[in-house]
Design a protein around this motif. Structure first.
Motif, PDB file in Angstrom:
ATOM      1  N   LEU A 159       0.287  -4.119  -9.412  1.00  0.00           N
ATOM      2  CA  LEU A 159       1.381  -3.222  -9.045  1.00  0.00           C
ATOM      3  C   LEU A 159       1.365  -2.938  -7.549  1.00  0.00           C
ATOM      4  CD1 LEU A 159       3.725  -1.655 -10.301  1.00  0.00           C
ATOM      5  CD2 LEU A 159       2.196   0.297 -10.571  1.00  0.00           C
ATOM      6  N   THR A 160       0.181  -2.740  -6.996  1.00  0.00           N
ATOM      7  CA  THR A 160       0.070  -2.507  -5.558  1.00  0.00           C
ATOM      8  C   THR A 160       0.530  -3.725  -4.776  1.00  0.00           C
ATOM      9  OG1 THR A 160      -1.795  -0.998  -5.916  1.00  0.00           O
ATOM     10  CG2 THR A 160      -1.509  -1.900  -3.695  1.00  0.00           C
ATOM     11  N   ARG A 161       0.128  -4.902  -5.229  1.00  0.00           N
ATOM     12  CA  ARG A 161       0.540  -6.122  -4.539  1.00  0.00           C
ATOM     13  C   ARG A 161       2.052  -6.310  -4.597  1.00  0.00           C
ATOM     14  NH1 ARG A 161      -1.405 -11.996  -6.585  1.00  0.00           N
ATOM     15  NH2 ARG A 161       0.148 -11.477  -8.176  1.00  0.00           N
ATOM     16  N   THR A 162       2.647  -6.016  -5.753  1.00  0.00           N
ATOM     17  CA  THR A 162       4.100  -6.129  -5.882  1.00  0.00           C
ATOM     18  C   THR A 162       4.812  -5.149  -4.962  1.00  0.00           C
ATOM     19  OG1 THR A 162       3.881  -6.825  -8.197  1.00  0.00           O
ATOM     20  CG2 THR A 162       6.026  -5.996  -7.503  1.00  0.00           C
TER      21      THR A 162
ATOM     22  N   VAL B 224       8.026  -4.108  -0.012  1.00  0.00           N
ATOM     23  CA  VAL B 224       8.221  -3.414   1.269  1.00  0.00           C
ATOM     24  C   VAL B 224       8.309  -4.422   2.408  1.00  0.00           C
ATOM     25  CG1 VAL B 224       7.154  -1.839   2.925  1.00  0.00           C
ATOM     26  CG2 VAL B 224       7.150  -1.272   0.488  1.00  0.00           C
ATOM     27  N   ARG B 225       7.417  -5.409   2.407  1.00  0.00           N
ATOM     28  CA  ARG B 225       7.452  -6.424   3.463  1.00  0.00           C
ATOM     29  C   ARG B 225       8.743  -7.222   3.411  1.00  0.00           C
ATOM     30  NH1 ARG B 225       1.242  -8.860   3.079  1.00  0.00           N
ATOM     31  NH2 ARG B 225       0.202  -7.075   4.096  1.00  0.00           N
TER      32      ARG B 225
ATOM     33  N   LEU C 166      13.868  -8.671   5.659  1.00  0.00           N
ATOM     34  CA  LEU C 166      15.283  -8.939   5.426  1.00  0.00           C
ATOM     35  C   LEU C 166      16.156  -8.067   6.313  1.00  0.00           C
ATOM     36  CD1 LEU C 166      17.428 -10.431   3.745  1.00  0.00           C
ATOM     37  CD2 LEU C 166      17.289  -8.571   2.073  1.00  0.00           C
ATOM     38  N   ALA C 167      15.784  -6.769   6.449  1.00  0.00           N
ATOM     39  CA  ALA C 167      16.571  -5.866   7.290  1.00  0.00           C
ATOM     40  C   ALA C 167      16.574  -6.347   8.739  1.00  0.00           C
ATOM     41  CB  ALA C 167      16.010  -4.451   7.191  1.00  0.00           C
ATOM     42  N   ARG C 168      15.410  -6.769   9.228  1.00  0.00           N
ATOM     43  CA  ARG C 168      15.360  -7.271  10.611  1.00  0.00           C
ATOM     44  C   ARG C 168      16.209  -8.519  10.777  1.00  0.00           C
ATOM     45  NH1 ARG C 168       9.691  -6.042  10.162  1.00  0.00           N
ATOM     46  NH2 ARG C 168       9.295  -8.247   9.710  1.00  0.00           N
TER      47      ARG C 168
END
Length: 323
Positions: free
Chosen positions: A100-103, A108-109, A114-116
């Motif tokens: 779950l943490t990895r997902t 987030v990354r 994508l936003a950048r």
């Protein structure tokens, strides 16, 4: 308690028949809400079952028992704790926490990257035109929602088909389908047995956007052609974005060329199928809650059987009374 907790752990096995029998017979919007909710409840139920089993094993550790002031021997006498099962449950919880943490980190990354990338290109009315011949089109959450489409994708479609494709992507953003997708991703991560059900829910989301676009344009055939050509001209967008090429495209095209799903099913059939799904999810939740109550009652009995627990309460009461 261990036997009871097998129910929420094994109920996700019903995901496959539910996905095959229920989802195709429901209107896409109803199926999306129902299947996503079922995935969340079933994932929560199985995770809660693992937590209860792991805690039951921890409760037999003397150091933990001293903190809670209960008797480990009394808990063993209740014959409700299986140590190997508890150890296995604890190990599975650790694995699920890592996954779950990895997902979450991947999401987030991906969202930041994508936003950048989209910020580098011009934006007109929420639509970002990406240069290049590679056919790409998807809806991205954040910044009020944006639709990214490449010039190569636009060149592969006729003007009516472009309108259909944009209507499909706008439907994803308007209905906040990215929230559904996050919920489904979390559910599948917490319980891989739910993947058939999450796949069916993702397909329902695409069908929901298809039907919304068809209703907006008033032409189901144009939307079907746009979906088919978009799939043939491009590839699914990687990551967590929603795209018109998502899901089994031939099934979506076939559904668009036919009558809307659920148009002839009637309220009785929709209610019956919805009841089946809700009953399974309710059983999972209720069993987990009942097991939690049983564990709580067992610990209270173990506390009552601990002479030091009574002495602790007596000393506390005496000290308070003297003051």
């Amino acid at each position: 308690m261990t036997v009871d907790l097998l129910v929420p752990l094994l109920l996700p096995l019903a995901a496959w028949p539910m996905a095959q029998l229920v989802a195709p017979r429901l209107p896409p919007r109803v199926a999306s809400w129902l299947l996503t909710g079922a995935c969340l409840v079933l994932a929560a139920g199985s995770t809660a079952a693992l937590m209860l089993l792991a805690f039951a094993g921890l409760s037999l550790i003397p150091a933990v028992a001293d903190i809670g002031h209960w008797s480990t021997q009394a808990l063993r006498d209740q014959d409700g704790v299986d140590v190997p099962v508890s150890i296995t449950s604890g190990a599975l919880l650790v694995v699920l926490a890592v996954l779950l943490t990895r997902t979450a980190v991947r999401y987030v990354r991906w969202a930041r990257r994508l936003a950048r990338e989209l910020d580098l290109h011009s934006r007109d009315g929420g639509i970002v035109i990406l240069p290049g011949a590679e056919p790409v089109a998807f809806a991205a959450p954040g910044r009020g929602g944006r639709i990214a489409i490449s010039s190569g994708k636009l060149a592969a479609l006729t003007p009516p088909e472009r309108c259909a494709l944009l209507a499909h992507e706008r439907a994803h953003l308007a209905a906040r389908h990215h929230v559904f997708l996050i919920a489904l991703t979390v559910s599948a991560t917490l319980n891989p047995l739910l993947r058939p059900l999450t796949s069916a829910a993702c397909f329902a989301l695409e069908r929901w956007a298809d039907e919304t676009a068809a209703h907006r344009l008033g032409d189901r055939t144009v939307v079907a052609h746009a979906v088919a050509k978009a799939a043939l001209a491009g590839r699914p967008h990687p990551g967590f974005a929603l795209a018109a090429t998502g899901g089994p495209v031939p099934r979506r095209v076939s559904a668009l060329l036919g009558e809307p799903t659920g148009a002839n099913a009637g309220h009785g059939m929709v209610t019956l199928l919805s009841t089946v799904v809700l009953s399974v999810t309710a059983l999972s939740a209720q069993t987990a809650l009942d097991s939690a109550a049983d564990l709580h009652d067992g610990i209270e009995l173990a506390q009552a059987a601990n002479p030091f627990h009574h002495g602790h309460h007596h000393d506390t009461f005496t000290s308070w009374h003297e003051h």
